[in-house]
Each structure stands twice: as C-alpha cells, then as structure tokens.
Design a protein around this motif. Sequence first.
Motif, PDB file in Angstrom:
ATOM      1  N   LEU A  50      24.575 -31.833 -23.572  1.00 48.72           N
ATOM      2  CA  LEU A  50      23.811 -31.440 -22.389  1.00 48.72           C
ATOM      3  C   LEU A  50      22.536 -30.741 -22.813  1.00 48.72           C
ATOM      4  O   LEU A  50      22.558 -29.918 -23.736  1.00 48.72           O
ATOM      5  CB  LEU A  50      24.619 -30.476 -21.513  1.00 48.72           C
ATOM      6  CG  LEU A  50      25.746 -31.063 -20.684  1.00 48.72           C
ATOM      7  CD1 LEU A  50      27.017 -31.099 -21.482  1.00 48.72           C
ATOM      8  CD2 LEU A  50      25.922 -30.258 -19.430  1.00 48.72           C
ATOM      9  N   ALA A  51      21.436 -31.061 -22.130  1.00 48.90           N
ATOM     10  CA  ALA A  51      20.156 -30.407 -22.391  1.00 48.90           C
ATOM     11  C   ALA A  51      20.113 -29.114 -21.581  1.00 48.90           C
ATOM     12  O   ALA A  51      19.970 -29.144 -20.359  1.00 48.90           O
ATOM     13  CB  ALA A  51      19.007 -31.323 -22.005  1.00 48.90           C
ATOM     14  N   VAL A  52      20.284 -27.990 -22.259  1.00 45.98           N
ATOM     15  CA  VAL A  52      20.366 -26.692 -21.588  1.00 45.98           C
ATOM     16  C   VAL A  52      19.297 -25.735 -22.127  1.00 45.98           C
ATOM     17  O   VAL A  52      19.571 -24.565 -22.369  1.00 45.98           O
ATOM     18  CB  VAL A  52      21.783 -26.076 -21.724  1.00 45.98           C
ATOM     19  CG1 VAL A  52      22.794 -26.874 -20.939  1.00 45.98           C
ATOM     20  CG2 VAL A  52      22.199 -25.968 -23.182  1.00 45.98           C
ATOM     21  N   ALA A  53      18.076 -26.251 -22.276  1.00 50.79           N
ATOM     22  CA  ALA A  53      16.985 -25.421 -22.787  1.00 50.79           C
ATOM     23  C   ALA A  53      16.802 -24.196 -21.907  1.00 50.79           C
ATOM     24  O   ALA A  53      16.849 -24.283 -20.679  1.00 50.79           O
ATOM     25  CB  ALA A  53      15.691 -26.227 -22.841  1.00 50.79           C
ATOM     26  N   ASP A 112      22.833 -25.758 -30.096  1.00 53.74           N
ATOM     27  CA  ASP A 112      21.872 -25.933 -31.180  1.00 53.74           C
ATOM     28  C   ASP A 112      20.556 -26.439 -30.600  1.00 53.74           C
ATOM     29  O   ASP A 112      20.523 -27.536 -30.015  1.00 53.74           O
ATOM     30  CB  ASP A 112      22.425 -26.924 -32.211  1.00 53.74           C
ATOM     31  CG  ASP A 112      21.504 -27.127 -33.390  1.00 53.74           C
ATOM     32  OD1 ASP A 112      20.817 -26.173 -33.786  1.00 53.74           O
ATOM     33  OD2 ASP A 112      21.463 -28.262 -33.911  1.00 53.74           O
ATOM     34  N   ASN A 113      19.482 -25.664 -30.742  1.00 54.75           N
ATOM     35  CA  ASN A 113      18.142 -26.055 -30.306  1.00 54.75           C
ATOM     36  C   ASN A 113      18.098 -26.514 -28.842  1.00 54.75           C
ATOM     37  O   ASN A 113      17.485 -27.524 -28.515  1.00 54.75           O
ATOM     38  CB  ASN A 113      17.581 -27.160 -31.202  1.00 54.75           C
ATOM     39  CG  ASN A 113      17.299 -26.673 -32.599  1.00 54.75           C
ATOM     40  OD1 ASN A 113      16.905 -25.530 -32.800  1.00 54.75           O
ATOM     41  ND2 ASN A 113      17.526 -27.528 -33.576  1.00 54.75           N
ATOM     42  N   GLY A 114      18.762 -25.787 -27.966  1.00 58.93           N
ATOM     43  CA  GLY A 114      18.721 -26.113 -26.544  1.00 58.93           C
ATOM     44  C   GLY A 114      19.649 -27.229 -26.122  1.00 58.93           C
ATOM     45  O   GLY A 114      19.588 -27.680 -24.980  1.00 58.93           O
ATOM     46  N   LEU A 115      20.505 -27.691 -27.028  1.00 61.28           N
ATOM     47  CA  LEU A 115      21.477 -28.743 -26.713  1.00 61.28           C
ATOM     48  C   LEU A 115      22.881 -28.188 -26.881  1.00 61.28           C
ATOM     49  O   LEU A 115      23.222 -27.635 -27.925  1.00 61.28           O
ATOM     50  CB  LEU A 115      21.287 -29.954 -27.626  1.00 61.28           C
ATOM     51  CG  LEU A 115      19.944 -30.675 -27.519  1.00 61.28           C
ATOM     52  CD1 LEU A 115      19.855 -31.764 -28.583  1.00 61.28           C
ATOM     53  CD2 LEU A 115      19.753 -31.259 -26.129  1.00 61.28           C
ATOM     54  N   LEU A 116      23.692 -28.353 -25.852  1.00 55.32           N
ATOM     55  CA  LEU A 116      25.092 -27.947 -25.910  1.00 55.32           C
ATOM     56  C   LEU A 116      25.912 -29.188 -26.253  1.00 55.32           C
ATOM     57  O   LEU A 116      25.872 -30.180 -25.529  1.00 55.32           O
ATOM     58  CB  LEU A 116      25.555 -27.367 -24.572  1.00 55.32           C
ATOM     59  CG  LEU A 116      27.027 -26.988 -24.483  1.00 55.32           C
ATOM     60  CD1 LEU A 116      27.368 -25.853 -25.435  1.00 55.32           C
ATOM     61  CD2 LEU A 116      27.396 -26.622 -23.048  1.00 55.32           C
ATOM     62  N   HIS A 117      26.630 -29.124 -27.374  1.00 54.12           N
ATOM     63  CA  HIS A 117      27.468 -30.243 -27.828  1.00 54.12           C
ATOM     64  C   HIS A 117      28.926 -29.883 -27.582  1.00 54.12           C
ATOM     65  O   HIS A 117      29.380 -28.811 -28.005  1.00 54.12           O
ATOM     66  CB  HIS A 117      27.279 -30.507 -29.323  1.00 54.12           C
ATOM     67  CG  HIS A 117      25.863 -30.792 -29.719  1.00 54.12           C
ATOM     68  ND1 HIS A 117      25.242 -31.975 -29.428  1.00 54.12           N
ATOM     69  CD2 HIS A 117      24.956 -30.024 -30.368  1.00 54.12           C
ATOM     70  CE1 HIS A 117      23.996 -31.941 -29.903  1.00 54.12           C
ATOM     71  NE2 HIS A 117      23.807 -30.764 -30.474  1.00 54.12           N
TER      72      HIS A 117
END
Length: 162
Positions: A50-53, A112-117
């Motif tokens: 998910l893009a969670v910036a 990591d860098n605004g991405l939730l894995h």
Amino acid sequence: MSRLSLFNSPLLLGFDHFERALDRVAKSQAEGYPPYNIEQIGENGLRITLAVAGFAMEDLSVGLEDSQLIIRGRQAEDDCSRIFLHRGIAARQFQRSFVLAEGIEVKAASLDNGLLHVDLERPRAETKVRSIPIQGAGPAPRTIDLSGDEATESKPRRHPGR
C-alpha cells in the motif's frame, strides 16, 4: 426485492460463507485510497503493498478480523499554524480490507519509503482421500477404497461362529 444468489443451486451445499465473502469484497472495492498492489513472491507467497506516504509507523495498524486482513491509517492532527496554499497530499484516515482465503497466514508487515508491505503465505494444497463405509440393511457394511489406482470393494471377513 430479492437478490439472485450465485450459490442457490442444490448441488452447492455449505457455500453460504463464500457468498458472504463475495459481498464483503464487493463493498470494499468501492474504496480507492490508498492505492495498492498485490504480487506473488515465491511459490506460495503473496505481498500486498500500500502507498501510505506521509504516514508514520505509529499511524498504521494491521490486523485480522475473522478472515479479513484490515489495514488502518490515521495521522495525528495537523499543526493548525500551518497554512496551505495547495494541499494535494492526502492526510485522511483510511481503512482497507482484504478477504483472505482459508489457510492464508499473515507472515510480516514492514514500512519502507512510504510503502507498507504485508507478506502472506498460502499453504500447499493437500489432497485428502478417505473411505466412507456404506451401511445397508444387511449384517455387514462394505467400504470402497478410492485411494489406489483402481477402485476396489472389500467386505469385512466374517469370523467362524458368527
């Protein structure tokens, strides 16, 4: 008005939980934020990204409720002293749900860098073979063994004197 069910056939017994899962999926498809990817990693692995910036680790939560993976994000209140001339970066709370198949396990979550894995593992499918005894009006039940190459029928041996 009654709704047409995909699982109303008399040949599909016990599939009502699939219908409920499809209803949950249909409701969650309307959500568009945050954007996400689902990819296969390895033979039995899946990863949801998910893009969670703009969200910090403490602003996010990942949990399981029944067979649903639920990811929530809620940022702390903004400093009121900031004046935005343009606000294009979303700072709203969200909840994203994913219906998981039976047996899928959540292995890990990382930011990591605004991405939730979120890493998932799908178990290997195991073939199950089982013999069911057939009982009749007669004195001895018979079973059909389906585990071999050919179906064989066997009757229990009678002991002398019975």
